[in-house]
Design a protein around this motif. Structure first.
Motif, PDB file in Angstrom:
ATOM      1  N   GLU A 157      37.121  37.434  28.713  1.00 13.14           N
ATOM      2  CA  GLU A 157      36.944  38.832  28.327  1.00 13.14           C
ATOM      3  C   GLU A 157      36.333  39.649  29.458  1.00 13.14           C
TER       4      GLU A 157
ATOM      5  N   ASP B  97      38.794  39.956  32.378  1.00 16.96           N
ATOM      6  CA  ASP B  97      39.872  40.870  31.989  1.00 16.96           C
ATOM      7  C   ASP B  97      39.419  42.315  32.181  1.00 16.96           C
TER       8      ASP B  97
ATOM      9  N   TYR C 276      40.806  44.603  35.296  1.00 11.18           N
ATOM     10  CA  TYR C 276      41.596  45.790  34.964  1.00 11.18           C
ATOM     11  C   TYR C 276      40.967  47.040  35.564  1.00 11.18           C
TER      12      TYR C 276
ATOM     13  N   VAL D 251      43.749  35.111  32.770  1.00 10.00           N
ATOM     14  CA  VAL D 251      43.444  36.454  32.273  1.00 10.00           C
ATOM     15  C   VAL D 251      44.731  37.197  31.924  1.00 10.00           C
TER      16      VAL D 251
ATOM     17  N   TYR E 175      46.001  35.835  28.717  1.00  4.84           N
ATOM     18  CA  TYR E 175      45.140  36.321  27.648  1.00  4.84           C
ATOM     19  C   TYR E 175      45.464  37.769  27.304  1.00  4.84           C
ATOM     20  N   ARG E 176      45.688  38.562  28.337  1.00  4.91           N
ATOM     21  CA  ARG E 176      45.949  39.980  28.126  1.00  4.91           C
ATOM     22  C   ARG E 176      47.311  40.210  27.491  1.00  4.91           C
TER      23      ARG E 176
END
Lengths: 190, 190
Positions: free
Chosen positions: A17, A20, A24, A61, A64-65
DNA sequence: CAATCAATACAGACAGGTCTGTCTGTTTCG
DNA sequence: CGAAACAGACAGACCTGTCTGTATTGATTG
């Protein structure tokens, strides 16, 4: 601590998390491992237990995203009120553009930063764009019927163009331009 | 050595060309100053005489590149044979996609890497996109007349989308998809 | 014509910081 | 006890930017 293990670890989730969010916001290259562990509140060794290298973390990541992204668009397109699926999709796109911290497509951004078509992250992004295109094609098919094969690729270009334009302009207007064009193309009229 | 001075220096020009090439190929963050000076064959002090910081160099490279880019498209659109300006533009776009080492829009890429809307480089990119849009609008106007105001923004989105799609797919096909849609929109038919 | 000067570029050491990844040892908790 | 996570030092590489000193060259001047 130290209760669960492997892929369900709490620490692992916190790393994902945090990375990410940081990746970003600032980019995968600009954010160092030290910053991830500091903000995630975990030890460096813990990170390297779960992710053997930063490249592995980047890939994880992105995976996950993707789950969250596809979920967001499927949900938003599903719960359309009286809207057609295509209109609902563009409403979700606009909603995304308006969301705080919007900085474009994380996958596109990562691919550009990695600058290597053979990097696992880049290859994943390529796959993601295909899956995202399939999502769009499915939505277009519900409206445009058999002409979807022709217009779906065009609408996909409009969406990609709108994303990069909106982030650079710092304005969400491009979403509306793309929507109007897409509706016309799909035979929904403006 | 040391004949010319200021903005016309040979060394300065060699730095710009080398940095432009390296930045485009690998990204502005991935390429260090040391690599630029090594491949340009100049001394570190010389670079810092002409460009006070790496950020200044990045900005100068973007300005240098814009000249070439606008020139490329203006020339390609100008020397169209029997083609309309819009068709000539998309021919040039396709030509660009096919060129070796194509890696998308250097300005877009730089803006993403910089990840800071207030960075001078990012601000320049924002200006560049406006100027590029004006180029497209001018071309569309020659074909679509007064409806250009409406279709030019759409065509701009198609172009942006085609660029990012082509570079990720490693294929130039997106240029043709965008061209067909743009011709239809502008009333040129397929 | 010859000596000198100023401008430009050269080579490369250096400082101070950051990066990834490894490793040692400790703590917490089931 | 044993698994998981903790804290944090460390190595080795790379980064930007500064600095010292040298070489080349065109222009100037005696």
């Amino acid at each position: 601590m130290g209760r669960t293990r492997g892929a369900t670890s709490e620490a692992r989730q916190r790393i994902l998390e945090t990375a990410d969010r940081l990746f970003y916001e600032h980019g995968v290259r600009a954010v160092g491992i030290d910053r991830v562990i500091a903000e995630a509140g975990i030890a460096k060794a813990t990170l390297y237990v779960h992710f053997p290298s930063k490249d592995d973390l980047i890939l994880a990541v992105l995976q996950y995203r993707e789950k969250n992204v596809l979920e967001f668009f499927r949900a938003a397109t599903g719960r359309h009120g009286r809207k057609t699926p295509l209109r609902a999709f563009f409403a979700a796109l606009r909603e995304w553009f308006d969301s705080p911290g919007f900085r474009g497509c994380a996958f596109q951004n990562a691919a550009i930063e990695l600058a290597d078509p053979k990097h696992p992250g880049t290859e994943f992004v390529r796959g993601h764009k295909q899956r995202f295109f399939e999502l769009i094609r499915g939505i277009v098919e519900e409206t445009a019927g058999r002409s979807a094969t022709k217009v779906a690729p065009v609408i996909a270009l409009l969406v990609e163009g709108a994303v990069v334009t909106a982030v650079l302009q710092g304005r969400p207007d491009a979403a509306d331009v793309a929507r109007e064009a897409a509706l016309k193309l799909s035979g929904e009229g403006a």
